[in-house]
Design a protein around this motif. Structure first.
Motif, PDB file in Angstrom:
ATOM      1  N   ASN A  96       0.780  -1.245  -0.015  1.00  0.00           N
ATOM      2  CA  ASN A  96       0.173  -0.093   0.159  1.00  0.00           C
ATOM      3  C   ASN A  96       0.850   1.248  -0.188  1.00  0.00           C
ATOM      4  O   ASN A  96       1.832   1.423   0.818  1.00  0.00           O
ATOM      5  CB  ASN A  96      -0.810   0.144   1.204  1.00  0.00           C
ATOM      6  CG  ASN A  96      -1.897  -1.147   1.388  1.00  0.00           C
ATOM      7  OD1 ASN A  96      -2.515  -1.275   0.099  1.00  0.00           O
ATOM      8  ND2 ASN A  96      -2.213  -1.800   2.392  1.00  0.00           N
ATOM      9  N   THR A 121      -2.397   0.523  -4.530  1.00  0.00           N
ATOM     10  CA  THR A 121      -2.597  -0.784  -3.970  1.00  0.00           C
ATOM     11  C   THR A 121      -1.763  -1.754  -4.715  1.00  0.00           C
ATOM     12  O   THR A 121      -2.323  -1.917  -5.949  1.00  0.00           O
ATOM     13  CB  THR A 121      -3.513  -1.398  -3.068  1.00  0.00           C
ATOM     14  OG1 THR A 121      -4.054  -0.593  -2.119  1.00  0.00           O
ATOM     15  CG2 THR A 121      -3.616  -2.810  -2.601  1.00  0.00           C
ATOM     16  N   SER A 134      -8.523   9.899   3.084  1.00  0.00           N
ATOM     17  CA  SER A 134      -9.170  10.355   4.371  1.00  0.00           C
ATOM     18  C   SER A 134     -10.469  11.182   3.511  1.00  0.00           C
ATOM     19  O   SER A 134     -10.509  12.196   3.194  1.00  0.00           O
ATOM     20  CB  SER A 134      -8.252  11.624   5.112  1.00  0.00           C
ATOM     21  OG  SER A 134      -8.104  12.526   4.103  1.00  0.00           O
ATOM     22  N   SER A 135     -11.337  10.293   3.219  1.00  0.00           N
ATOM     23  CA  SER A 135     -12.617  10.841   2.563  1.00  0.00           C
ATOM     24  C   SER A 135     -13.952  10.027   3.356  1.00  0.00           C
ATOM     25  O   SER A 135     -13.785   8.852   3.600  1.00  0.00           O
ATOM     26  CB  SER A 135     -12.756  10.338   1.121  1.00  0.00           C
ATOM     27  OG  SER A 135     -14.004  10.746   0.489  1.00  0.00           O
ATOM     28  N   ASP A 149      -1.089   6.961   2.801  1.00  0.00           N
ATOM     29  CA  ASP A 149      -2.124   6.413   3.785  1.00  0.00           C
ATOM     30  C   ASP A 149      -3.368   6.291   3.318  1.00  0.00           C
ATOM     31  O   ASP A 149      -3.755   6.605   2.143  1.00  0.00           O
ATOM     32  CB  ASP A 149      -2.310   7.872   4.724  1.00  0.00           C
ATOM     33  CG  ASP A 149      -0.831   8.182   5.499  1.00  0.00           C
ATOM     34  OD1 ASP A 149       0.109   7.218   5.838  1.00  0.00           O
ATOM     35  OD2 ASP A 149      -0.416   9.231   5.885  1.00  0.00           O
ATOM     36  N   ILE A 150      -4.235   5.714   4.275  1.00  0.00           N
ATOM     37  CA  ILE A 150      -5.681   5.283   3.867  1.00  0.00           C
ATOM     38  C   ILE A 150      -6.268   6.678   3.424  1.00  0.00           C
ATOM     39  O   ILE A 150      -5.984   7.647   3.911  1.00  0.00           O
ATOM     40  CB  ILE A 150      -6.313   4.637   5.095  1.00  0.00           C
ATOM     41  CG1 ILE A 150      -5.807   3.324   5.234  1.00  0.00           C
ATOM     42  CG2 ILE A 150      -7.902   4.697   4.698  1.00  0.00           C
ATOM     43  CD1 ILE A 150      -6.362   2.577   6.347  1.00  0.00           C
ATOM     44  N   ASN A 175     -14.727   6.908   1.626  1.00  0.00           N
ATOM     45  CA  ASN A 175     -13.886   5.797   1.574  1.00  0.00           C
ATOM     46  C   ASN A 175     -14.181   4.618   2.619  1.00  0.00           C
ATOM     47  O   ASN A 175     -13.465   4.566   3.563  1.00  0.00           O
ATOM     48  CB  ASN A 175     -12.501   6.230   1.928  1.00  0.00           C
ATOM     49  CG  ASN A 175     -11.537   5.138   1.584  1.00  0.00           C
ATOM     50  OD1 ASN A 175     -11.715   4.055   0.758  1.00  0.00           O
ATOM     51  ND2 ASN A 175     -10.275   5.322   2.088  1.00  0.00           N
ATOM     52  N   THR A 176     -15.363   4.118   2.587  1.00  0.00           N
ATOM     53  CA  THR A 176     -15.794   3.008   3.337  1.00  0.00           C
ATOM     54  C   THR A 176     -15.361   1.775   3.384  1.00  0.00           C
ATOM     55  O   THR A 176     -15.110   0.962   4.255  1.00  0.00           O
ATOM     56  CB  THR A 176     -17.310   2.874   3.328  1.00  0.00           C
ATOM     57  OG1 THR A 176     -17.816   2.468   1.993  1.00  0.00           O
ATOM     58  CG2 THR A 176     -18.179   4.213   3.576  1.00  0.00           C
ATOM     59  N   SER A 177     -14.483   1.481   2.123  1.00  0.00           N
ATOM     60  CA  SER A 177     -13.731   0.428   2.178  1.00  0.00           C
ATOM     61  C   SER A 177     -12.460   0.583   2.562  1.00  0.00           C
ATOM     62  O   SER A 177     -11.488  -0.355   2.346  1.00  0.00           O
ATOM     63  CB  SER A 177     -13.807  -0.120   0.624  1.00  0.00           C
ATOM     64  OG  SER A 177     -15.064  -0.406   0.436  1.00  0.00           O
ATOM     65  N   ARG A 178     -11.898   1.784   3.023  1.00  0.00           N
ATOM     66  CA  ARG A 178     -10.729   1.786   3.466  1.00  0.00           C
ATOM     67  C   ARG A 178      -9.415   1.790   2.225  1.00  0.00           C
ATOM     68  O   ARG A 178      -8.510   0.850   2.483  1.00  0.00           O
ATOM     69  CB  ARG A 178     -10.295   1.124   4.772  1.00  0.00           C
ATOM     70  CG  ARG A 178     -11.227   1.458   5.849  1.00  0.00           C
ATOM     71  CD  ARG A 178     -10.799   0.836   6.910  1.00  0.00           C
ATOM     72  NE  ARG A 178      -9.537   0.971   7.487  1.00  0.00           N
ATOM     73  CZ  ARG A 178      -9.362   2.079   8.306  1.00  0.00           C
ATOM     74  NH1 ARG A 178     -10.237   2.969   8.700  1.00  0.00           N
ATOM     75  NH2 ARG A 178      -8.156   2.078   8.790  1.00  0.00           N
ATOM     76  N   PHE A 179      -9.662   2.243   1.180  1.00  0.00           N
ATOM     77  CA  PHE A 179      -8.649   2.169   0.145  1.00  0.00           C
ATOM     78  C   PHE A 179      -7.534   2.914   0.508  1.00  0.00           C
ATOM     79  O   PHE A 179      -7.615   4.289   0.939  1.00  0.00           O
ATOM     80  CB  PHE A 179      -9.240   2.359  -1.251  1.00  0.00           C
ATOM     81  CG  PHE A 179     -10.490   1.493  -1.840  1.00  0.00           C
ATOM     82  CD1 PHE A 179     -10.003   0.377  -2.157  1.00  0.00           C
ATOM     83  CD2 PHE A 179     -11.590   1.869  -1.903  1.00  0.00           C
ATOM     84  CE1 PHE A 179     -10.861  -0.666  -2.541  1.00  0.00           C
ATOM     85  CE2 PHE A 179     -12.509   1.035  -2.513  1.00  0.00           C
ATOM     86  CZ  PHE A 179     -12.137  -0.083  -2.611  1.00  0.00           C
ATOM     87  N   TYR A 180      -6.452   2.546  -0.042  1.00  0.00           N
ATOM     88  CA  TYR A 180      -5.208   3.278  -0.298  1.00  0.00           C
ATOM     89  C   TYR A 180      -4.979   3.970  -1.701  1.00  0.00           C
ATOM     90  O   TYR A 180      -5.787   3.513  -2.592  1.00  0.00           O
ATOM     91  CB  TYR A 180      -3.825   2.483   0.110  1.00  0.00           C
ATOM     92  CG  TYR A 180      -3.450   1.936   1.439  1.00  0.00           C
ATOM     93  CD1 TYR A 180      -3.222   2.822   2.221  1.00  0.00           C
ATOM     94  CD2 TYR A 180      -4.426   0.970   1.977  1.00  0.00           C
ATOM     95  CE1 TYR A 180      -2.824   2.374   3.647  1.00  0.00           C
ATOM     96  CE2 TYR A 180      -4.295   0.367   3.214  1.00  0.00           C
ATOM     97  CZ  TYR A 180      -3.311   1.407   4.078  1.00  0.00           C
ATOM     98  OH  TYR A 180      -3.080   0.746   5.304  1.00  0.00           O
TER      99      TYR A 180
END
Length: 666
Positions: free
Chosen positions: A338, A356, A344-345, A341-342, A348-353
């Motif tokens: 990754n 990846t 920050s939105s 950082d993840i 972004n409920t799926s915690r995308f980088y």
């Protein structure tokens, strides 16, 4: 000189009949002339008009009464009827003879009446529809009010019943409370039992130590006792088990224990020496240098990692910066890489980088903003882009997918059911609204009402051509031609596409349409040699208008099987009509000085008072009633009737002449 004797001619009964027949014919001719005079209303027309006008008056009276009931103005209609009635009364007073009539005035008065009648009828229809709508609305309101009244009445009954029940219970409780108070206020006798059924308040200092029996308080009757109240005595910890001891006030020099079970050790500020343990789990190790017998990691103040003689196998190594220049002859093996950082939105409920890389070779980049989410995925042999909207007025969210798989490029437009910030839904099936496929195997495939191929030409101002998903050709608003040319640039076909319709459709080669060929030699050819028919779309023959017509023969269909109401014609009547025609010589305005002199009857389409006599039966009109010219088919047969009638008269005269000659020579 010999004297001649006068000859006496005696008319026989047949001669008198001939004269009477001629007079009858002359009178008939006069009647036919009157019948065809547009400035006269004949007796027959008057009799028909009387019946029609009576129906018009009856209709007017009914409409007038209904309009007054609906409060609709009839001023214009009444004026139009009065004007028409005055005009018709003067003409229809005497129905036994023809009368002069101004056809233009008659038409204008009739048109004015019909126009105003139509207006009042429309107003009556609108008024009726409004009344029906209001009536339906009133019925609905009354129904709702009745339903509401029933509900309120039911609720009021229930409320009254409940209130009556509560009042009864309250009265009963009050009576019982009054009796209890009376009994208690008189005192309680020794030995009697007091039964307390509600909460009771005992005044201060009423119950003392004398009222509590010794050893009457058991362990179960004791709650929490604070240690602050223990001021004397000895506590034996051999018999007291301290389950939870607040150690904040424990001070000692040395604490010896065989086993110290610590759930959380907040801080150690001493040199612990060697800490020997099986493993350290679930903790963060912060160190400037991390060493093993075979190598080490060193980090600087920026978080950069320098590895020496180290190999990372499995797991994930996360650091703001990896200084790859210091990794020599080493291998980094991991399940997932990754970058950053993840994201920050809130979407972004799926915690995308941002980027990846997965072990199966998938490289994905993801981004979000306030309007949409974007993701690109690249794997072996495939490249996919995804667009997902984050706002929608319904549960359908705008979505686009683009897939390149080597042998085709597929572009899909559509929607997802609900917001899809995990990019899990595929834009396909019922969610698909448009699709473009480009393939070296199948060519270009368009699907959907919004898909098209647009040819802009050399300009960008709307002068090109669009081919939609059905293959139809649609011209831009400024387009003028759509052409088909050969290799050398010569026009094969030109299709005018301008809005004004000034540019025609041209075919510069022979045009073959089924069995018909139209060639460049001014020839319309029937390929199989059979006849050419011009027919109406709904059946029957169609009219043909032309200039000079050159033909070898003229054949008119006169089959009895296609006719009805066939009756023997009155040749005398038709002969009189033919004899009333005014013939004229003329030339057309388009003729030049080499044109031949022309001869025919004249259709007077200019003068209100006709200057050229031509019975209406010989005049041809189009479907809209507009004058076209002379109906030669009717005229030709009327001439044939004239010839037959003249032949009858000639035969009769010849017979009488023979009789006269016989008598004269007798």
């Amino acid at each position: 000189m010999a004297e001649s004797n006068p000859t006496q001619v005696i008319l026989t009964d047949d001669g008198i009949k001939i004269i009477k027949a001629q007079n009858t014919a002359d009178n008939a001719a006069g009647g036919v002339t009157n019948l065809n005079d547009p400035n006269l209303m004949s007796v027959i027309e008057k009799q028909t008009a009387v019946s029609q006008y009576a129906g018009l008056t009856s209709q007017y009276n009914v409409i007038l009464a209904r309009a007054k009931e609906a409060n609709i103005s009839t001023t214009d209609l009444t004026t139009a009827y009065t004007n028409l009635n005055t005009f018709m009364t003067a003409i229809l007073t005497d129905t036994t003879k023809s009368s002069d009539i101004d056809r233009d005035t008659y038409k204008s008065l009739t048109d004015a009446y019909n126009s105003n009648l139509s207006t009042v009828q429309t107003d009556l229809s609108n008024s009726f529809n409004t009344d029906i709508s209001n009536m339906q609305s009133n019925v609905s309101v009354a129904s709702q009010a009745a339903s509401s009244a029933v509900i309120v009445a039911s609720q009021a009954t229930t409320t009254g019943n409940n209130a009556s029940q509560v009042a009864s219970q309250a009265a009963s409780a009050a009576n019982q409370a009054s009796a209890d108070y009376t009994a208690l206020s008189s005192g309680v006798k020794d030995g009697s039992v007091v039964h307390i059924t509600t909460k009771t308040v005992i005044d201060d200092a009423v119950i003392g130590t004398a009222e509590i029996v010794d050893a009457a308080i058991t362990d179960a009757k004791v709650g929490n006792i604070s240690a602050n109240h223990l001021t004397a005595g000895t506590i034996d910890f051999n018999t007291i088990i301290g389950k939870n001891i607040n150690a904040s006030n424990i001070t000692t020099g040395t604490l010896n224990t065989n086993l110290l079970n610590v759930n959380e050790l907040s801080a150690l500020s001493a040199n612990l020496g060697d800490v020997r343990t099986g493993s350290l789990k679930g903790v963060d190790i912060v160190a400037k240098t991390f060493s093993t017998p075979n190598g080490s990691f060193t980090t600087d103040s920026n978080g950069a990692i320098t590895a020496k003689n180290m190999t990372l196998i499995g797991g994930t190594l996360t650091s703001p910066t990896i200084n790859a220049s210091t990794i020599n002859s080493s291998t980094i093996n991991g399940t997932t890489f990754n970058a950053g950082d993840i994201i920050s939105s809130a979407y972004n409920t799926s915690r995308f980088y941002p980027t990846t890389i997965t072990p199966d070779g998938l490289v994905a980049t993801t981004g979000f903003n306030s309007m949409d989410g974007l993701r690109t995925e690249m794997s072996a042999g495939s490249f996919v882009t995804k667009y997902r909207a984050v706002h929608s007025n319904s549960n359908q969210y705008e979505a686009y997918d683009g897939v390149f798989s080597g042998d085709e490029l597929v572009l899909n437009s559509g929607f997802t059911n609900g917001i899809d910030m995990g990019f899990q839904q595929s834009v396909s099936g019922n969610q698909l609204t448009g699709q473009v496929i480009l393939s070296p195997l199948d060519g270009i495939h368009l699907w959907g009402s919004t898909q098209s191929i647009h040819f802009s030409g050399l300009q960008m101002n709307g002068t090109g051509i669009t081919m939609n998903s059905y293959g139809n050709i649609l011209a831009d608003h400024g387009s003028t031609w759509w052409r088909v040319t050969d290799f050398s640039g010569s026009d094969i076909a030109n299709f005018g596409t301008d809005v004004a319709g000034s540019n025609v459709i041209q075919f510069n080669r022979e045009l073959d349409i089924g069995n018909f060929h139209i060639n460049t030699g001014h020839t319309f050819v029937s390929a199989d040699g059979d006849g050419i028919h011009f027919a109406k779309g709904k059946g029957g023959a169609v009219d043909i208008y032309a200039g000079d017509v050159h033909y070898n023969s003229l054949v008119k269909s006169s089959l009895l099987s296609v006719k009805k109401d066939v009756k023997k014609a009155d040749t005398a009547y038709w002969a009189q009509l033919v004899n009333s025609i005014d013939l004229a010589t003329y030339q057309y305005k388009t003729d030049d000085n080499t044109s031949h002199l022309r001869l025919s009857s004249i259709v007077d389409d200019i003068n209100d008072t006709k200057q050229w006599q031509l019975p209406d039966v010989f005049i041809s009109r189009d479907e809209d009633g507009k004058l076209c010219g002379v109906d030669d088919s009717v005229l030709l047969n009327a001439i044939l009737a004239t010839v037959q009638e003249q032949q009858k008269q000639i035969s009769a005269l010849n017979g009488h002449l023979l009789e006269l000659e016989a008598k004269l020579n007798g």
